[in-house]
Scaffold this motif. Structure first.
Motif, PDB file in Angstrom:
ATOM      1  N   GLY A  87       0.817  -1.210   0.000  1.00 37.92           N
ATOM      2  CA  GLY A  87       0.000   0.000   0.000  1.00 37.92           C
ATOM      3  C   GLY A  87       0.851   1.261   0.000  1.00 37.92           C
ATOM      4  N   PHE A  88       1.950   1.223   0.746  1.00 37.14           N
ATOM      5  CA  PHE A  88       2.861   2.373   0.803  1.00 37.14           C
ATOM      6  C   PHE A  88       3.489   2.632  -0.557  1.00 37.14           C
ATOM      7  N   THR A  91       0.926   3.889  -3.157  1.00 35.08           N
ATOM      8  CA  THR A  91       0.523   5.278  -2.930  1.00 35.08           C
ATOM      9  C   THR A  91       1.485   6.258  -3.602  1.00 35.08           C
ATOM     10  N   LEU A  94       0.317   7.019  -7.074  1.00 34.52           N
ATOM     11  CA  LEU A  94      -0.990   7.645  -7.217  1.00 34.52           C
ATOM     12  C   LEU A  94      -0.850   9.168  -7.166  1.00 34.52           C
ATOM     13  N   GLU A  96      -0.878  12.985  -5.921  1.00 35.18           N
ATOM     14  CA  GLU A  96      -0.356  13.475  -4.642  1.00 35.18           C
ATOM     15  C   GLU A  96      -1.420  13.503  -3.553  1.00 35.18           C
ATOM     16  N   ALA A  98      -3.525  11.378  -2.871  1.00 42.13           N
ATOM     17  CA  ALA A  98      -3.682  10.053  -2.245  1.00 42.13           C
ATOM     18  C   ALA A  98      -2.829   9.933  -0.999  1.00 42.13           C
ATOM     19  N   GLY A  99      -1.764  10.745  -0.914  1.00 39.55           N
ATOM     20  CA  GLY A  99      -0.900  10.706   0.264  1.00 39.55           C
ATOM     21  C   GLY A  99      -1.637  11.029   1.548  1.00 39.55           C
ATOM     22  N   LEU A 102      -2.748   7.779   3.122  1.00 39.49           N
ATOM     23  CA  LEU A 102      -1.710   6.751   3.184  1.00 39.49           C
ATOM     24  C   LEU A 102      -1.994   5.720   4.272  1.00 39.49           C
ATOM     25  N   ILE A 105      -4.922   3.429   3.273  1.00 43.49           N
ATOM     26  CA  ILE A 105      -4.533   2.528   2.189  1.00 43.49           C
ATOM     27  C   ILE A 105      -3.653   1.408   2.717  1.00 43.49           C
TER      28      ILE A 105
END
Length: 203
Positions: A87-88, A91, A94, A96, A98-99, A102, A105
């Motif tokens: 997931g990290f 991300t 994806l 920005e 989406a951070g 984090l 996710i």
């Protein structure tokens, strides 16, 4: 420079051990992965106090002891760690925005892979430890090769905790954002190699 080398070597050595010998050394690897995962998260999300080190160590030991008695729980934890790492990395590719999600996710991906690992434990241990180990090895190796001067700039004289905090934040932040594709490709490649190597080992 010594603190930078220690940080890199510990992460790379523990990651390589997990990647290539995760199934054979499952309980040892589990403890190392949990310890390093909690350790890095603690340093990234706190001021890097001595308490963070103690909490990371205690959680690592507790998880290792529990996994010896509850194999499936240990398998779930390895799957969860692999999912959170996935997931990290995902991300980073994806947008920005989406951070901001984090943590969500990482938890969702961790739960999904953790449950899958619980269902298909033997294969999951090999794949999970190979992937999770690769996520420690690749970013640290690339950072050492491509941004060593930048790592040296983050050394806090006389403060190992502050230095490790700064290194962890930089590699997991600015460096990963700049080299996200290379990290993902390298991690996938190393994870495949690690899983194949483990598949040819005797249990």
């Amino acid at each position: 420079m010594e603190l930078v080398l220690v940080f890199l070597l510990v992460n790379i050595a523990a990651g390589a051990l997990a990647c290539f010998f995760g199934k054979r050394l499952f309980y040892v690897v589990l403890g190392l992965l949990v310890f390093l995962g909690v350790f890095n998260i603690a340093l990234s999300s706190t001021e890097g106090s001595t308490l963070s080190f103690v909490i990371a160590a205690v959680l690592g030991v507790v998880a290792t002891l529990l996994s010896k008695f509850v194999y499936k729980a240990g398998v779930f934890l390895v799957g969860f760690a692999a999912g959170a790492a996935l997931g990290f990395v995902a991300t980073m590719l994806l947008p920005e925005e989406a951070g901001d999600f984090l943590g969500v996710i990482m938890v969702v991906a961790g739960l999904l892979l953790g449950l899958a690992a619980y269902r298909w434990s033997d294969l999951a241990v090999r794949l999970g430890t190979a992937w999770t180990g690769a996520t420690f090895v690749v970013p640290n190796v690339l950072a050492a090769a491509l941004a060593f001067p930048a790592l040296l700039e983050r050394v806090v004289p006389g403060d190992a905790t502050g230095t490790f905090d700064a290194l962890s934040a930089y590699i997991g932040g600015d460096f990963s954002a700049a080299y996200g594709t290379a990290i993902l490709v390298g991690t996938l490649a190393l994870a495949v190699v690690g899983a194949v190597v483990q598949a040819h080992q005797k249990d």
